[in-house]
Design a protein around this motif. Structure first.
Motif, PDB file in Angstrom:
ATOM      1  N   SER A  17       0.913  -1.265   0.097  1.00 32.99           N
ATOM      2  CA  SER A  17       0.040   0.166   0.093  1.00 32.99           C
ATOM      3  C   SER A  17       0.801   1.361   0.201  1.00 32.99           C
ATOM      4  N   GLY A  18       1.954   0.992   0.748  1.00 37.26           N
ATOM      5  CA  GLY A  18       3.029   2.469   0.789  1.00 37.26           C
ATOM      6  C   GLY A  18       3.720   2.551  -0.573  1.00 37.26           C
ATOM      7  N   ALA A  19       3.800   1.551  -1.141  1.00 34.68           N
ATOM      8  CA  ALA A  19       4.609   1.584  -2.630  1.00 34.68           C
ATOM      9  C   ALA A  19       3.752   1.919  -3.559  1.00 34.68           C
ATOM     10  N   ILE A  20       2.325   1.685  -3.363  1.00 37.66           N
ATOM     11  CA  ILE A  20       1.309   2.050  -4.370  1.00 37.66           C
ATOM     12  C   ILE A  20       1.127   3.560  -4.261  1.00 37.66           C
ATOM     13  N   PHE A  21       0.592   3.767  -3.083  1.00 36.76           N
ATOM     14  CA  PHE A  21       0.357   5.311  -2.659  1.00 36.76           C
ATOM     15  C   PHE A  21       1.611   6.088  -1.946  1.00 36.76           C
ATOM     16  N   LYS A  22       2.333   6.693  -2.811  1.00 30.17           N
ATOM     17  CA  LYS A  22       3.556   7.102  -2.463  1.00 30.17           C
ATOM     18  C   LYS A  22       3.204   8.722  -2.058  1.00 30.17           C
ATOM     19  N   LYS A  39      13.232  11.853   4.764  1.00 22.87           N
ATOM     20  CA  LYS A  39      12.334  10.815   3.868  1.00 22.87           C
ATOM     21  C   LYS A  39      13.073   9.355   3.985  1.00 22.87           C
ATOM     22  N   TRP A  40      14.541   9.235   4.109  1.00 23.04           N
ATOM     23  CA  TRP A  40      14.989   7.965   4.203  1.00 23.04           C
ATOM     24  C   TRP A  40      14.634   7.202   5.356  1.00 23.04           C
ATOM     25  N   ALA A  41      14.137   7.892   6.533  1.00 27.39           N
ATOM     26  CA  ALA A  41      13.727   7.285   7.636  1.00 27.39           C
ATOM     27  C   ALA A  41      12.622   6.307   7.547  1.00 27.39           C
ATOM     28  N   PHE A  42      11.545   6.700   6.716  1.00 28.01           N
ATOM     29  CA  PHE A  42      10.621   5.883   6.452  1.00 28.01           C
ATOM     30  C   PHE A  42      10.625   4.214   6.096  1.00 28.01           C
ATOM     31  N   VAL A  45      12.569   2.371   8.763  1.00 26.24           N
ATOM     32  CA  VAL A  45      11.922   1.928   9.829  1.00 26.24           C
ATOM     33  C   VAL A  45      10.928   1.073   9.452  1.00 26.24           C
ATOM     34  N   TRP A  46      10.065   1.273   8.421  1.00 23.74           N
ATOM     35  CA  TRP A  46       8.998   0.277   7.992  1.00 23.74           C
ATOM     36  C   TRP A  46       9.427  -1.012   7.478  1.00 23.74           C
ATOM     37  N   THR A  47      10.709  -1.245   6.955  1.00 15.74           N
ATOM     38  CA  THR A  47      11.335  -2.486   6.829  1.00 15.74           C
ATOM     39  C   THR A  47      11.393  -3.142   7.940  1.00 15.74           C
ATOM     40  N   ILE A  48      12.245  -2.678   8.924  1.00 13.93           N
ATOM     41  CA  ILE A  48      12.359  -3.542  10.272  1.00 13.93           C
ATOM     42  C   ILE A  48      11.037  -3.502  10.863  1.00 13.93           C
ATOM     43  N   LEU A  49      10.184  -2.796  10.890  1.00 16.59           N
ATOM     44  CA  LEU A  49       8.788  -2.979  11.807  1.00 16.59           C
ATOM     45  C   LEU A  49       8.026  -4.211  11.033  1.00 16.59           C
ATOM     46  N   TYR A  50       8.116  -4.130   9.581  1.00 14.77           N
ATOM     47  CA  TYR A  50       7.357  -5.207   9.159  1.00 14.77           C
ATOM     48  C   TYR A  50       7.753  -6.592   9.075  1.00 14.77           C
ATOM     49  N   VAL A  51       9.110  -6.724   9.375  1.00 11.17           N
ATOM     50  CA  VAL A  51       9.564  -8.017   9.798  1.00 11.17           C
ATOM     51  C   VAL A  51       9.282  -8.458  11.132  1.00 11.17           C
ATOM     52  N   LEU A  52       9.330  -7.350  11.965  1.00 12.91           N
ATOM     53  CA  LEU A  52       8.759  -7.744  13.531  1.00 12.91           C
ATOM     54  C   LEU A  52       7.294  -8.042  13.654  1.00 12.91           C
ATOM     55  N   ILE A  53       6.594  -7.300  12.604  1.00 15.34           N
ATOM     56  CA  ILE A  53       5.201  -7.623  12.663  1.00 15.34           C
ATOM     57  C   ILE A  53       4.832  -9.010  12.112  1.00 15.34           C
ATOM     58  N   ALA A  54       5.547  -9.383  11.029  1.00 15.12           N
ATOM     59  CA  ALA A  54       5.429 -10.831  10.651  1.00 15.12           C
ATOM     60  C   ALA A  54       5.758 -11.853  11.358  1.00 15.12           C
ATOM     61  N   LEU A 123       6.692  -7.758  23.015  1.00 13.53           N
ATOM     62  CA  LEU A 123       8.081  -6.907  23.013  1.00 13.53           C
ATOM     63  C   LEU A 123       8.333  -6.247  21.492  1.00 13.53           C
ATOM     64  N   PHE A 124       8.006  -7.118  20.572  1.00 10.47           N
ATOM     65  CA  PHE A 124       8.408  -6.792  19.144  1.00 10.47           C
ATOM     66  C   PHE A 124       7.514  -5.672  18.651  1.00 10.47           C
ATOM     67  N   PHE A 125       6.243  -5.541  19.260  1.00 14.46           N
ATOM     68  CA  PHE A 125       5.158  -4.474  18.846  1.00 14.46           C
ATOM     69  C   PHE A 125       5.528  -3.123  19.559  1.00 14.46           C
ATOM     70  N   LEU A 126       6.353  -3.347  20.611  1.00 14.79           N
ATOM     71  CA  LEU A 126       6.486  -2.088  21.300  1.00 14.79           C
ATOM     72  C   LEU A 126       7.284  -0.743  20.450  1.00 14.79           C
ATOM     73  N   PRO A 127       8.142  -1.380  19.551  1.00 15.33           N
ATOM     74  CA  PRO A 127       8.835  -0.200  18.464  1.00 15.33           C
ATOM     75  C   PRO A 127       7.849   0.061  17.501  1.00 15.33           C
ATOM     76  N   TYR A 128       6.835  -0.482  16.977  1.00 14.81           N
ATOM     77  CA  TYR A 128       5.853  -0.296  16.158  1.00 14.81           C
ATOM     78  C   TYR A 128       4.783   0.773  17.099  1.00 14.81           C
ATOM     79  N   LEU A 129       4.506   0.270  18.376  1.00 19.67           N
ATOM     80  CA  LEU A 129       3.713   1.278  18.940  1.00 19.67           C
ATOM     81  C   LEU A 129       4.221   2.687  18.761  1.00 19.67           C
ATOM     82  N   ALA A 130       5.515   2.825  19.249  1.00 18.96           N
ATOM     83  CA  ALA A 130       6.207   4.132  19.450  1.00 18.96           C
ATOM     84  C   ALA A 130       6.198   4.729  18.035  1.00 18.96           C
ATOM     85  N   TRP A 131       6.244   4.029  16.806  1.00 21.54           N
ATOM     86  CA  TRP A 131       6.508   4.743  15.603  1.00 21.54           C
ATOM     87  C   TRP A 131       5.008   4.860  15.192  1.00 21.54           C
TER      88      TRP A 131
END
Length: 149
Positions: A17-22, A39-42, A45-54, A123-131
């Motif tokens: 969704s983030g790749a389609i709607f830029k 810009k580079w942070a998004f 951060v999302w790559t790391i978070l998506y690994v943790l989410i999965a 615990l893996f969701f804590l950084p996600y909640l912060a972001w």
């Protein structure tokens, strides 16, 4: 025992969704607070978070199967996927802010519900909640700075 592949595919679909709607020119033209991340942070951060989410979703599935925690995981991934479409696709910062509220609540619910199932998943969701908290504040600030225009 189900493999992690379905969780990886679901997270990949949400991330798409983030790749389609830029952000694009429309977003670049908006006023933003001085504390907006670069810009580079998004994508980083999302790559790391998506690994943790999965991993977190798969871990809870492995240990508890269908559960309230997995329901919260499902709600958060749907809200996650909807945000880029609402904010960048529809340019509805107000609806995106409401979506972030649902996202924040479902991430927090996952943490609480998963804690007894898999402390690591929670615990893996804590950084996600912060972001998501920071993203909500940014969404709100951009909305306020650009009202009526």
């Amino acid at each position: 025992m189900i493999s992690a592949i379905p969780f990886i595919l679901i997270v990949f679909a949400a991330a798409s969704s983030g790749a389609i709607f830029k952000p694009g020119e429309w977003y670049e033209g908006l006023r933003k607070p001085s504390w907006t991340p670069p810009k580079w942070a998004f994508p980083l951060v999302w790559t790391i978070l998506y690994v943790l989410i999965a991993y977190a979703g798969w871990s809870v599935w492995q240990k508890a199967g269908w559960s309230a925690a997995l329901l919260a995981w499902g709600i958060q991934i749907l809200a996650n996927a909807a945000w880029s479409w609402l904010f960048f696709g529809r340019r509805r910062m107000d609806l995106a802010l409401g979506d972030i509220a649902v996202l924040w609540l479902s991430v927090a619910a996952f943490i609480v519900l998963a804690w007894q199932i898999s402390t690591l998943a929670a615990l893996f969701f804590l950084p996600y909640l912060a972001w998501v908290s920071a993203a909500g504040a940014l969404n709100y600030s951009v909305l306020r700075l650009n009202r009526g225009g």
